[in-house]
Design a protein around this motif. Sequence first.
Motif, PDB file in Angstrom:
ATOM      1  N   TRP A 260       0.807  -1.211   0.000  1.00 38.28           N
ATOM      2  CA  TRP A 260       0.000   0.000   0.000  1.00 38.28           C
ATOM      3  C   TRP A 260       0.846   1.270   0.000  1.00 38.28           C
ATOM      4  CZ3 TRP A 260      -4.918   0.536  -1.115  1.00 38.28           C
ATOM      5  CH2 TRP A 260      -5.760  -0.572  -0.986  1.00 38.28           C
ATOM      6  N   PHE A 261       2.152   1.156   0.250  1.00 39.08           N
ATOM      7  CA  PHE A 261       2.987   2.342   0.373  1.00 39.08           C
ATOM      8  C   PHE A 261       3.795   2.558  -0.906  1.00 39.08           C
ATOM      9  CE2 PHE A 261       1.799   1.250   4.599  1.00 39.08           C
ATOM     10  CZ  PHE A 261       1.687   2.465   5.257  1.00 39.08           C
ATOM     11  N   PRO A 262       3.860   3.805  -1.382  1.00 38.69           N
ATOM     12  CA  PRO A 262       4.427   4.073  -2.713  1.00 38.69           C
ATOM     13  C   PRO A 262       5.913   3.790  -2.854  1.00 38.69           C
ATOM     14  CG  PRO A 262       4.002   6.127  -1.528  1.00 38.69           C
ATOM     15  CD  PRO A 262       3.377   5.031  -0.726  1.00 38.69           C
ATOM     16  N   HIS A 263       6.652   3.747  -1.755  1.00 35.23           N
ATOM     17  CA  HIS A 263       8.102   3.571  -1.843  1.00 35.23           C
ATOM     18  C   HIS A 263       8.534   2.128  -1.637  1.00 35.23           C
ATOM     19  CE1 HIS A 263       7.254   3.656   2.397  1.00 35.23           C
ATOM     20  NE2 HIS A 263       8.490   3.320   2.703  1.00 35.23           N
ATOM     21  N   ILE A 264       7.558   1.219  -1.473  1.00 35.32           N
ATOM     22  CA  ILE A 264       7.874  -0.186  -1.207  1.00 35.32           C
ATOM     23  C   ILE A 264       7.393  -1.046  -2.364  1.00 35.32           C
ATOM     24  CG2 ILE A 264       7.436  -2.169   0.297  1.00 35.32           C
ATOM     25  CD1 ILE A 264       7.207  -0.252   2.633  1.00 35.32           C
ATOM     26  N   SER A 265       8.298  -1.853  -2.878  1.00 32.53           N
ATOM     27  CA  SER A 265       7.966  -2.799  -3.941  1.00 32.53           C
ATOM     28  C   SER A 265       8.058  -4.213  -3.372  1.00 32.53           C
ATOM     29  CB  SER A 265       8.939  -2.630  -5.115  1.00 32.53           C
ATOM     30  OG  SER A 265       8.692  -3.604  -6.107  1.00 32.53           O
TER      31      SER A 265
END
Length: 341
Positions: free
Chosen positions: A163-168
């Motif tokens: 859900w967090f933009p900096h985590i893949s």
Amino acid sequence: MDEASRSFTAGEVKFFSQCDTGSIPVIVLFTKFDYLYNVAYTQLKSMGTSWKDAKALAPKHAEESFANGPQLNFLKDVPRPPKAYVCLPSMDNEGADCGPLIEHTAAALDNEVLKQLFVSTQQTILELCMRYAIEKTLLEHLDPAETTTSGGQKAIIAKMGAWFPHISVRLSQSLEVVLINVGHLLASKCKSVDPPLSLSYVEHVVPLFADELHDDHCVEIQSRLLSVPSHSLPLENIIQLISAVVVIFEHSFYIFDKWHYIWDQQKHVPSFYVALEQYMASLHAAAVRKGVSAAVQAYEEAVATAAKRRESSYCRAKVELIKTVLEVALNNRLSRPDNAT
């Protein structure tokens, strides 16, 4: 628009005299400015100017008269004057010219203001990330039988990270979890995609610069967060995990944002590891455990009461639990790193 037709209201006087907007610029708009063209035309005619010349000179004459008029004199003397003012004539006409407003707005937004606006937007987005991560994950995993295993808890951490933009998220043999990175954003588009989304497509959508969350990361996070001795029931352990993880991932964004320009992509420590260490060493960890414990106890009591009354739905209890857990997480966010944007 002379003093009689448009003096400042008491509310406007109070705003410019008492309200402090900090570094956020204020631009005053004077609309219906074309009214002053008629006033200027009459003045020019009274001075012996021909009607043709008076009509052509009226806009410029109006602007010159307004520059020395009572409205601008008032704005120059207030304690907190505006950054700029714009006169807008004929705005009720189709194709009205908004160019001056755009130009003055652009000029008023210096780098510091843009940074503050960006931070404000950034904080709002991260709160939404936290909200959806908690809401969706709790609704899916309120049955503790599904999530008491190590694999189940690892999947929870992965789904929340997505859900967090900096985590893949990059779990082995887990295309489904990877798809979460873009699935929620593109849900309305996926049905029309032909052929269906593939892993290669997802890898192109996921940002090149991101903190990758692998299996071993999830195991480490799970181990550290659940290492604190507890006699809690499985459901509370899961909610404790969810609450702590969302606080850690939110804080890790600021660490990532601060560091990612100088990282050696092969050697850097993931931002969520740094956030994990800071969280474990903070007073927030104990506060989250205490808040979640109280929330789960209230939930279980509500569920037990509903069962005694033979009620078939626990929706209200679930809603209250999710609301309380979200409040606990939001109220226990870690302080942002120095110089984070």
